[in-house]
Design a protein around this motif. Structure first.
Motif, mmCIF file in Angstrom:
data_model
loop_
_atom_site.group_PDB
_atom_site.id
_atom_site.type_symbol
_atom_site.label_atom_id
_atom_site.label_comp_id
_atom_site.label_asym_id
_atom_site.label_seq_id
_atom_site.Cartn_x
_atom_site.Cartn_y
_atom_site.Cartn_z
ATOM 1 N N UNK A 268 8.765 -38.299 6.494
ATOM 2 C CA UNK A 268 9.466 -38.367 5.220
ATOM 3 C C UNK A 268 10.936 -38.696 5.342
ATOM 4 N N UNK A 269 11.614 -38.708 4.226
ATOM 5 C CA UNK A 269 13.042 -39.055 4.196
ATOM 6 C C UNK A 269 13.880 -38.072 5.007
ATOM 7 N N UNK A 270 14.838 -38.608 5.715
ATOM 8 C CA UNK A 270 15.752 -37.803 6.517
ATOM 9 C C UNK A 270 17.170 -38.178 6.116
ATOM 10 N N UNK A 271 17.828 -37.371 5.303
ATOM 11 C CA UNK A 271 19.158 -37.735 4.794
ATOM 12 C C UNK A 271 20.225 -37.872 5.880
ATOM 13 N N UNK A 272 19.991 -37.329 7.058
ATOM 14 C CA UNK A 272 20.997 -37.425 8.116
ATOM 15 C C UNK A 272 20.728 -38.597 9.062
ATOM 16 N N UNK A 273 19.655 -39.337 8.833
ATOM 17 C CA UNK A 273 19.347 -40.510 9.649
ATOM 18 C C UNK A 273 20.085 -41.717 9.101
ATOM 19 N N UNK A 274 20.330 -42.705 9.955
ATOM 20 C CA UNK A 274 21.000 -43.944 9.562
ATOM 21 C C UNK A 274 19.948 -45.039 9.420
ATOM 22 N N UNK A 275 20.096 -45.844 8.367
ATOM 23 C CA UNK A 275 19.208 -46.980 8.124
ATOM 24 C C UNK A 275 20.004 -48.252 8.317
ATOM 25 N N UNK A 276 19.431 -49.209 9.023
ATOM 26 C CA UNK A 276 20.128 -50.453 9.315
ATOM 27 C C UNK A 276 19.179 -51.630 9.173
ATOM 28 N N UNK A 277 19.713 -52.766 8.774
ATOM 29 C CA UNK A 277 18.958 -54.016 8.794
ATOM 30 C C UNK A 277 19.657 -54.903 9.805
ATOM 31 N N UNK A 278 18.983 -55.184 10.897
ATOM 32 C CA UNK A 278 19.550 -55.976 11.978
ATOM 33 C C UNK A 278 18.667 -57.193 12.201
ATOM 34 N N UNK A 279 19.229 -58.373 11.996
ATOM 35 C CA UNK A 279 18.512 -59.636 12.120
ATOM 36 C C UNK A 279 17.234 -59.612 11.287
ATOM 37 N N UNK A 280 17.339 -59.045 10.077
ATOM 38 C CA UNK A 280 16.217 -58.986 9.145
ATOM 39 C C UNK A 280 15.211 -57.882 9.411
ATOM 40 N N UNK A 281 15.401 -57.109 10.452
ATOM 41 C CA UNK A 281 14.480 -56.025 10.812
ATOM 42 C C UNK A 281 15.050 -54.680 10.375
ATOM 43 N N UNK A 282 14.227 -53.863 9.721
ATOM 44 C CA UNK A 282 14.656 -52.529 9.282
ATOM 45 C C UNK A 282 14.561 -51.570 10.456
ATOM 46 N N UNK A 283 15.637 -50.824 10.675
ATOM 47 C CA UNK A 283 15.669 -49.851 11.774
ATOM 48 C C UNK A 283 16.232 -48.532 11.279
ATOM 49 N N UNK A 284 15.685 -47.451 11.804
ATOM 50 C CA UNK A 284 16.176 -46.108 11.511
ATOM 51 C C UNK A 284 16.695 -45.504 12.805
ATOM 52 N N UNK A 285 17.773 -44.713 12.691
ATOM 53 C CA UNK A 285 18.345 -44.019 13.844
ATOM 54 C C UNK A 285 18.470 -42.537 13.508
ATOM 55 N N UNK A 286 18.009 -41.676 14.412
ATOM 56 C CA UNK A 286 18.059 -40.233 14.177
ATOM 57 C C UNK A 286 19.515 -39.762 14.134
ATOM 58 N N UNK A 287 19.695 -38.534 13.707
ATOM 59 C CA UNK A 287 21.043 -37.970 13.579
ATOM 60 C C UNK A 287 21.787 -37.976 14.915
ATOM 61 N N UNK A 288 21.104 -37.594 15.990
ATOM 62 C CA UNK A 288 21.760 -37.531 17.302
ATOM 63 C C UNK A 288 22.229 -38.911 17.757
ATOM 64 N N UNK A 289 21.371 -39.924 17.636
ATOM 65 C CA UNK A 289 21.753 -41.281 18.050
ATOM 66 C C UNK A 289 22.839 -41.835 17.138
ATOM 67 N N UNK A 290 22.769 -41.524 15.858
ATOM 68 C CA UNK A 290 23.800 -41.985 14.924
ATOM 69 C C UNK A 290 25.152 -41.408 15.302
ATOM 70 N N UNK A 291 25.188 -40.110 15.608
ATOM 71 C CA UNK A 291 26.451 -39.465 15.983
ATOM 72 C C UNK A 291 26.993 -40.021 17.305
ATOM 73 N N UNK A 292 26.096 -40.234 18.279
ATOM 74 C CA UNK A 292 26.521 -40.741 19.583
ATOM 75 C C UNK A 292 27.087 -42.152 19.494
ATOM 76 N N UNK A 293 26.659 -42.925 18.508
ATOM 77 C CA UNK A 293 27.058 -44.326 18.410
ATOM 78 C C UNK A 293 27.877 -44.621 17.168
#
Length: 66
Positions: free
Chosen positions: A28-53
């Motif tokens: 389900x939805x994770x409000x602390x995750x990051x959503x990105x569209x990179x080269x037309x592809x939808x990607x999600x990043x968890x909270x830990x990876x989002x914070x690290x980057x």
């Protein structure tokens, strides 16, 4: 609010999210995750990876968003 495939208000199961960097999974939805569209592809990043980057994420934003 934007709906993603699998989201619904009728009680059906929501999309299972997978972090594009570390492979972490979440239901389900994770409000602390990051959503990105990179080269037309939808990607999600968890909270830990989002914070690290965070600096790399900010570096890709147009200066008007700083």
């Amino acid at each position: 609010m934007t709906s993603h495939p699998g989201d619904s208000d009728d009680g059906s199961p929501a999309e299972s999210l997978v972090c594009a960097r570390c492979g972490a999974r979440a239901k389900g939805p994770q409000p602390t995750w990051t959503f990105s569209v990179e080269q037309g592809e939808h990607r999600h990043y968890c909270e830990a990876c989002s914070r690290e980057n965070l600096r790399a994420i900010e570096g890709r934003l147009d200066s008007q968003w700083w």
